[in-house]
Design a protein around this motif. Structure first.
Motif, PDB file in Angstrom:
ATOM      1  N   TYR A  40       1.211   6.168   1.885  1.00  0.00           N
ATOM      2  CA  TYR A  40       0.431   4.828   2.114  1.00  0.00           C
ATOM      3  C   TYR A  40      -1.065   4.846   2.149  1.00  0.00           C
ATOM      4  O   TYR A  40      -1.782   5.962   2.744  1.00  0.00           O
ATOM      5  CB  TYR A  40       0.916   4.336   3.386  1.00  0.00           C
ATOM      6  CG  TYR A  40       0.510   4.959   4.702  1.00  0.00           C
ATOM      7  CD1 TYR A  40      -0.636   4.587   5.253  1.00  0.00           C
ATOM      8  CD2 TYR A  40       1.547   5.857   5.339  1.00  0.00           C
ATOM      9  CE1 TYR A  40      -0.849   5.303   6.567  1.00  0.00           C
ATOM     10  CE2 TYR A  40       1.157   6.451   6.396  1.00  0.00           C
ATOM     11  CZ  TYR A  40      -0.104   6.290   6.977  1.00  0.00           C
ATOM     12  OH  TYR A  40      -0.327   6.896   8.332  1.00  0.00           O
ATOM     13  N   ALA A  41      -1.506   3.896   1.333  1.00  0.00           N
ATOM     14  CA  ALA A  41      -3.212   4.109   1.028  1.00  0.00           C
ATOM     15  C   ALA A  41      -3.615   3.789   2.298  1.00  0.00           C
ATOM     16  O   ALA A  41      -3.399   2.719   3.035  1.00  0.00           O
ATOM     17  CB  ALA A  41      -3.527   3.240  -0.160  1.00  0.00           C
TER      18      ALA A  41
ATOM     19  N   SER B  11       0.724  -1.220  -0.004  1.00  0.00           N
ATOM     20  CA  SER B  11      -0.041  -0.031   0.004  1.00  0.00           C
ATOM     21  C   SER B  11       0.908   1.387  -0.014  1.00  0.00           C
ATOM     22  O   SER B  11       0.289   2.437   0.127  1.00  0.00           O
ATOM     23  CB  SER B  11      -0.782   0.141   1.164  1.00  0.00           C
ATOM     24  OG  SER B  11      -0.296   0.226   2.334  1.00  0.00           O
TER      25      SER B  11
ATOM     26  N   PRO C 250      -6.156   0.105   0.856  1.00  0.00           N
ATOM     27  CA  PRO C 250      -5.425  -0.608  -0.091  1.00  0.00           C
ATOM     28  C   PRO C 250      -6.400  -1.644  -0.898  1.00  0.00           C
ATOM     29  O   PRO C 250      -7.049  -2.259   0.057  1.00  0.00           O
ATOM     30  CB  PRO C 250      -4.409  -1.224   0.575  1.00  0.00           C
ATOM     31  CG  PRO C 250      -4.724  -1.275   2.025  1.00  0.00           C
ATOM     32  CD  PRO C 250      -5.611  -0.123   2.251  1.00  0.00           C
TER      33      PRO C 250
END
Length: 136
Positions: free
Chosen positions: A83-84, A66, A87
């Motif tokens: 960072y997602a 992610s 994700p």
């Protein structure tokens, strides 16, 4: 004899009052001790409501599950890591130095201990669009 009776009633009233006061105090102390004092959560990370920036059609490389590195062609460098927050398990990691994703999203403040600077800034991002040339 009547006097004894009134003294007895006064004593019983006195005891009932003190007993009520004692029970009330114990009850109040129990309420106070049972309460959890919760520290306010910092307004950062994926749960934050504050948006500090937006990425629109950023050229990106998926480093690990992610974590995206977003590349700026004009500057010829990576502008940040994101960072997602949401994700997708179908995303596939990119090859080294290959920017095969186009992402858009709103990023938020990262959570750091007070008075620290990030070694490598990486922001949480709510991804709104992902296009992959991998056709994951």
């Amino acid at each position: 004899m009547i006097q004894n009776s009134s003294k007895s009633k006064n004593f019983k009233s006195y005891m009932n009052y003190h007993r009520l006061l004692l029970y009330t105090t114990i009850f109040a102390a129990g309420l106070v001790l049972s309460c959890d004092i919760k520290e306010p959560k910092p307004d950062c990370g994926c749960e934050s409501k504050e948006i500090i920036g937006t990425i629109i059609d950023g050229k990106a490389s998926l480093i690990d599950k992610s974590l995206f590195a977003i590349y700026d062609d004009k500057r010829n460098q990576i502008i940040g890591l994101f960072y997602a927050c949401n994700p997708d398990p179908a995303w596939k990691n990119s090859e080294k130095d290959v920017y095969d994703y186009i992402i858009s999203g709103k990023y938020k403040r990262q959570c750091l201990p007070p008075n620290t600077l990030p070694y490598i800034p990486n922001y949480p991002i709510e991804v709104t669009k992902v296009i992959s040339s991998n056709n994951y």
